[in-house]
Design a protein around this motif. Structure first.
Motif, mmCIF file in Angstrom:
data_model
loop_
_atom_site.group_PDB
_atom_site.id
_atom_site.type_symbol
_atom_site.label_atom_id
_atom_site.label_comp_id
_atom_site.label_asym_id
_atom_site.label_seq_id
_atom_site.Cartn_x
_atom_site.Cartn_y
_atom_site.Cartn_z
ATOM 1 N N THR A 36 0.834 -1.208 0.000
ATOM 2 C CA THR A 36 0.000 0.000 0.000
ATOM 3 C C THR A 36 0.864 1.251 0.000
ATOM 4 O OG1 THR A 36 -1.778 -1.167 1.146
ATOM 5 C CG2 THR A 36 -1.829 1.242 1.224
ATOM 6 N N LEU A 37 1.904 1.261 0.832
ATOM 7 C CA LEU A 37 2.817 2.409 0.845
ATOM 8 C C LEU A 37 3.510 2.569 -0.506
ATOM 9 C CD1 LEU A 37 4.362 2.038 4.409
ATOM 10 C CD2 LEU A 37 2.608 3.664 3.650
ATOM 11 N N GLU A 38 3.880 1.470 -1.123
ATOM 12 C CA GLU A 38 4.514 1.526 -2.447
ATOM 13 C C GLU A 38 3.542 2.091 -3.480
ATOM 14 O OE1 GLU A 38 7.617 0.952 -3.236
ATOM 15 O OE2 GLU A 38 8.425 -0.352 -1.690
ATOM 16 N N LEU A 39 2.280 1.688 -3.397
ATOM 17 C CA LEU A 39 1.280 2.201 -4.342
ATOM 18 C C LEU A 39 1.115 3.708 -4.220
ATOM 19 C CD1 LEU A 39 -1.535 -0.504 -4.060
ATOM 20 C CD2 LEU A 39 -0.137 -0.021 -6.080
ATOM 21 N N VAL A 40 0.974 4.211 -2.990
ATOM 22 C CA VAL A 40 0.774 5.657 -2.845
ATOM 23 C C VAL A 40 2.022 6.427 -3.259
ATOM 24 C CG1 VAL A 40 -1.035 5.405 -1.097
ATOM 25 C CG2 VAL A 40 1.307 5.785 -0.362
ATOM 26 N N HIS A 41 3.198 5.846 -2.996
ATOM 27 C CA HIS A 41 4.451 6.488 -3.435
ATOM 28 C C HIS A 41 4.493 6.594 -4.960
ATOM 29 C CE1 HIS A 41 8.730 7.408 -3.803
ATOM 30 N NE2 HIS A 41 8.789 6.421 -4.670
ATOM 31 N N GLY A 125 -2.064 8.049 9.774
ATOM 32 C CA GLY A 125 -0.961 8.976 9.989
ATOM 33 C C GLY A 125 0.272 8.562 9.210
ATOM 34 N N ALA A 126 0.541 7.264 9.174
ATOM 35 C CA ALA A 126 1.705 6.763 8.436
ATOM 36 C C ALA A 126 1.522 6.953 6.933
ATOM 37 C CB ALA A 126 1.937 5.288 8.762
ATOM 38 N N ILE A 127 0.315 6.721 6.435
ATOM 39 C CA ILE A 127 0.055 6.911 5.005
ATOM 40 C C ILE A 127 0.230 8.379 4.632
ATOM 41 C CG2 ILE A 127 -1.732 6.832 3.218
ATOM 42 C CD1 ILE A 127 -2.786 4.263 4.656
ATOM 43 N N VAL A 128 -0.337 9.274 5.447
ATOM 44 C CA VAL A 128 -0.189 10.714 5.181
ATOM 45 C C VAL A 128 1.280 11.113 5.244
ATOM 46 C CG1 VAL A 128 -0.723 13.025 6.061
ATOM 47 C CG2 VAL A 128 -2.534 11.304 5.873
ATOM 48 N N LEU A 129 2.009 10.604 6.226
ATOM 49 C CA LEU A 129 3.442 10.894 6.327
ATOM 50 C C LEU A 129 4.177 10.400 5.093
ATOM 51 C CD1 LEU A 129 5.957 11.853 7.868
ATOM 52 C CD2 LEU A 129 6.005 9.596 8.976
ATOM 53 N N TRP A 130 3.834 9.213 4.605
ATOM 54 C CA TRP A 130 4.522 8.670 3.433
ATOM 55 C C TRP A 130 4.173 9.454 2.166
ATOM 56 C CZ3 TRP A 130 8.884 6.920 3.094
ATOM 57 C CH2 TRP A 130 9.347 6.230 1.966
ATOM 58 N N ILE A 131 2.938 9.899 2.047
ATOM 59 C CA ILE A 131 2.560 10.750 0.917
ATOM 60 C C ILE A 131 3.365 12.048 0.970
ATOM 61 C CG2 ILE A 131 0.686 12.098 -0.124
ATOM 62 C CD1 ILE A 131 -1.242 9.882 1.036
ATOM 63 N N ALA A 132 3.454 12.652 2.150
ATOM 64 C CA ALA A 132 4.212 13.890 2.302
ATOM 65 C C ALA A 132 5.691 13.671 2.014
ATOM 66 C CB ALA A 132 4.028 14.444 3.718
ATOM 67 N N THR A 133 6.229 12.557 2.473
ATOM 68 C CA THR A 133 7.640 12.241 2.223
ATOM 69 C C THR A 133 7.885 12.035 0.734
ATOM 70 O OG1 THR A 133 7.831 11.256 4.428
ATOM 71 C CG2 THR A 133 9.536 10.674 2.829
ATOM 72 N N THR A 134 6.970 11.365 0.080
ATOM 73 C CA THR A 134 7.077 11.169 -1.369
ATOM 74 C C THR A 134 7.066 12.522 -2.082
ATOM 75 O OG1 THR A 134 6.056 8.985 -1.306
ATOM 76 C CG2 THR A 134 5.929 10.191 -3.402
ATOM 77 N N ASN A 135 6.148 13.393 -1.696
ATOM 78 C CA ASN A 135 6.092 14.715 -2.312
ATOM 79 C C ASN A 135 7.363 15.508 -2.031
ATOM 80 O OD1 ASN A 135 3.378 15.496 -3.719
ATOM 81 N ND2 ASN A 135 2.826 14.144 -2.035
ATOM 82 N N PHE A 136 7.935 15.333 -0.856
ATOM 83 C CA PHE A 136 9.222 15.943 -0.497
ATOM 84 C C PHE A 136 10.303 15.492 -1.485
ATOM 85 C CE2 PHE A 136 13.122 14.839 1.958
ATOM 86 C CZ PHE A 136 13.580 16.099 2.309
ATOM 87 N N PHE A 137 10.424 14.182 -1.683
ATOM 88 C CA PHE A 137 11.410 13.657 -2.637
ATOM 89 C C PHE A 137 11.135 14.155 -4.053
ATOM 90 C CE2 PHE A 137 12.064 9.970 0.368
ATOM 91 C CZ PHE A 137 13.385 10.270 0.652
#
Length: 153
Positions: A36-41, A125-137
């Motif tokens: 799931t984290l890979e998909l949102v990334h 919270g983890a999904i939102v954090l990972w989306i934000a981290t992806t957008n950061f990258f």
């Protein structure tokens, strides 16, 4: 294709790398399935046109055993039968949280509530954090014109 402006893999300070590792650990330790984290990334990176993140995300997913059908259809996930309801909710959340300026209410209640049906608060919270981290990258890679497969993080 433009030339990379700097080599982010060698110019990142140790403190930045440490911070990125902490973000990664926090997002990946809340119990959200890795797929799931890979998909949102990958979806957020597609939206942002981040070639190194799309490249690395797809390669990582393939290495983890992801099917071609799912990899090839992430951009059109609404029109395909390959994703679970939980994954669809996470992908919808990723799209809305990535396209903040597209609407006044960037992540409307129905989108959030659909995700909340499938994920606990800590997982959300983890999904939102990972989306934000992806957008950061994505933004760092776009600003520096980082090329696939060169990227940092």
């Amino acid at each position: 294709m433009s030339k990379a402006r700097i080599d982010t893999t060698t110019t990142a300070s140790p403190d930045v790398v440490k911070a990125i590792n902490l973000l990664y650990k926090a997002a990946h330790s809340a119990g959200v399935p890795q797929s799931t984290l890979e998909l949102v990334h990958l979806r957020a990176s597609q939206i942002n046109g981040c070639s190194p993140c799309v490249d690395s995300g797809a390669r990582s997913m393939r290495k983890a055993g992801e099917t071609d059908e799912r990899l090839f259809s992430i951009a059109a996930w609404r029109e395909t039968p390959y994703f679970t309801d939980a994954e669809r909710a996470a992908l919808d959340l990723a799209e809305h949280a990535t396209r903040l300026a597209d609407k006044g209410d960037a992540v409307p209640d129905p989108v959030w509530n659909a995700a909340a049906e499938h994920f606990k608060d800590e997982e959300l919270g983890a999904i939102v954090l990972w989306i934000a981290t992806t957008n950061f990258f994505n933004r760092i890679n776009a600003a520096t014109r980082t090329q696939a497969p060169q990227m940092w993080g």
